[in-house]
Design an enzyme around this catalytic site. Structure first.
Site, PDB file in Angstrom:
ATOM      1  N   ARG A  98      18.424  24.299 -15.241  1.00  0.00           N
ATOM      2  CA  ARG A  98      18.183  23.834 -13.871  1.00  0.00           C
ATOM      3  C   ARG A  98      17.376  22.538 -13.843  1.00  0.00           C
ATOM      4  O   ARG A  98      17.684  21.628 -13.060  1.00  0.00           O
ATOM      5  CB  ARG A  98      17.444  24.924 -13.081  1.00  0.00           C
ATOM      6  CG  ARG A  98      17.176  24.595 -11.617  1.00  0.00           C
ATOM      7  CD  ARG A  98      18.453  24.632 -10.809  1.00  0.00           C
ATOM      8  NE  ARG A  98      19.147  23.348 -10.734  1.00  0.00           N
ATOM      9  CZ  ARG A  98      20.455  23.222 -10.555  1.00  0.00           C
ATOM     10  NH1 ARG A  98      21.224  24.277 -10.476  1.00  0.00           N
ATOM     11  NH2 ARG A  98      21.003  22.048 -10.482  1.00  0.00           N
ATOM     12  N   LYS A 133      10.033   3.278  -1.669  1.00  0.00           N
ATOM     13  CA  LYS A 133      10.323   4.547  -0.992  1.00  0.00           C
ATOM     14  C   LYS A 133      10.968   5.509  -1.987  1.00  0.00           C
ATOM     15  O   LYS A 133      12.149   5.841  -1.912  1.00  0.00           O
ATOM     16  CB  LYS A 133      11.221   4.300   0.218  1.00  0.00           C
ATOM     17  CG  LYS A 133      10.546   3.444   1.292  1.00  0.00           C
ATOM     18  CD  LYS A 133      11.487   3.114   2.437  1.00  0.00           C
ATOM     19  CE  LYS A 133      10.796   2.217   3.460  1.00  0.00           C
ATOM     20  NZ  LYS A 133      11.700   1.802   4.553  1.00  0.00           N
ATOM     21  N   GLU A 199       6.310 -10.650   4.759  1.00  0.00           N
ATOM     22  CA  GLU A 199       7.284 -10.095   5.688  1.00  0.00           C
ATOM     23  C   GLU A 199       7.092 -10.703   7.070  1.00  0.00           C
ATOM     24  O   GLU A 199       5.961 -10.794   7.558  1.00  0.00           O
ATOM     25  CB  GLU A 199       7.098  -8.580   5.765  1.00  0.00           C
ATOM     26  CG  GLU A 199       7.947  -7.877   6.807  1.00  0.00           C
ATOM     27  CD  GLU A 199       7.516  -6.433   6.995  1.00  0.00           C
ATOM     28  OE1 GLU A 199       7.998  -5.580   6.222  1.00  0.00           O
ATOM     29  OE2 GLU A 199       6.681  -6.166   7.881  1.00  0.00           O
TER      30      GLU A 199
END
Length: 283
Positions: A98, A133, A199
């Site tokens: 697994r 992320k 940004e």
């Protein structure tokens, strides 16, 4: 980035979580002398990533197991292909199954999704990159998977480069500093090898940011017309990165605006696990 130490640390933690006091099923059902051979088989088309990690799940469980892959990370395969063979003590093969699958399915899913984004922008100058992320503790593995799919990596951590975002600019504004002055002051404090990216979320921010001599300017959540205008305004004075809810069906249009880099959080935070299975071969 994907060092032996990183692989061992991640896999050992996963194995300890999965069998903290051993595998009671194998210990009560499988004779200690039993051996087994199993095949890792693709149940859908995809791109392989995580061969080393998959292997470690078995060898860390029992060093007497062996794992042989037909080919290495980055290969494209079809549903039905046998990707690897695992042999050794049956208890170890079954106990590690697994965890090995969890890693290789997750990483191959990321590689496969990345490859689709890369294919969509073929023929443009844009490169597909990931973001921070990622799953906490698994960034190196997931970033490796992005590269297996033909993508590129953004900064690995907060320590690697300066990226000034909207909240950083808001703090500077609250102190009465202009964008240009705040960025120039930061540049003075930086080493000459440190990359500076900023940004922006509107066209009128571009000139004040460029005036500070930044290396990369990120156009965040810009419309396609504004992306084209932004690229024209930058006019080669900095690398132009597009970011913000980039989807597979829109990435080509974003690339055709002329941006240099397209960062896609979905590569790691939304990639579905690929369907792979491990089946014991019965003689």
């Amino acid at each position: 980035m994907l060092t032996a130490a990183t692989v061992t640390s991640a896999v050992a933690a996963a194995l300890a979580e999965d069998a903290p006091w051993g595998d009671v099923t194998c210990e009560t059902f499988v004779p200690p002398s039993a051996t087994a051979t199993a095949q890792l088989r693709a149940r859908s088309d995809g791109v392989l990533a995580g061969a080393e990690v998959f292997t470690a799940a078995f060898t860390l469980t029992d060093p007497h197991t062996s794992v042989t892959f037909a080919a290495g990370d980055g290969i494209h395969f079809a549903g039905g292909d046998v990707l690897a063979e695992v042999s050794g003590p049956a208890r170890a093969v079954l106990q590690a199954e697994r965890i090995g699958l969890n890693f290789v399915q997750r990483m191959s899913g990321i590689a496969t999704l990345t490859s689709r984004y890369v294919a969509e922008v073929a023929g443009t100058k844009a490169r597909i990159v990931d973001t921070r992320k990622t799953t906490p503790g698994l960034r190196a593995l997931e970033r490796h998977a992005v590269r297996c799919g033909g993508g590129h990596n953004h900064r690995f951590s907060l320590s690697d480069a300066v990226m000034v975002k909207d909240n950083h600019l808001a703090v500077a504004a609250a102190q009465g500093l202009s964008v240009t002055d705040a960025l120039q002051a930061a540049r003075v404090r930086l080493g000459h090898t440190t990359h500076l990216e900023v940004e922006v979320d509107s066209l009128d921010q571009i000139e004040p940011v460029l005036a500070a001599g930044v290396d990369t300017i990120m156009l965040d959540n810009f419309s396609l017309p504004d992306l084209r205008t932004g690229v024209e305004l930058v006019a080669g004075r900095a690398i132009v990165e597009a970011s913000g809810t980039i989807r597979l069906e829109t990435v080509r249009a974003v690339a055709e605006t002329g941006v240099d880099v397209i960062s896609v959080g979905a590569l790691t935070h939304s990639a579905p696990a690929l369907d792979l299975g491990l089946d014991v071969v019965v003689a």
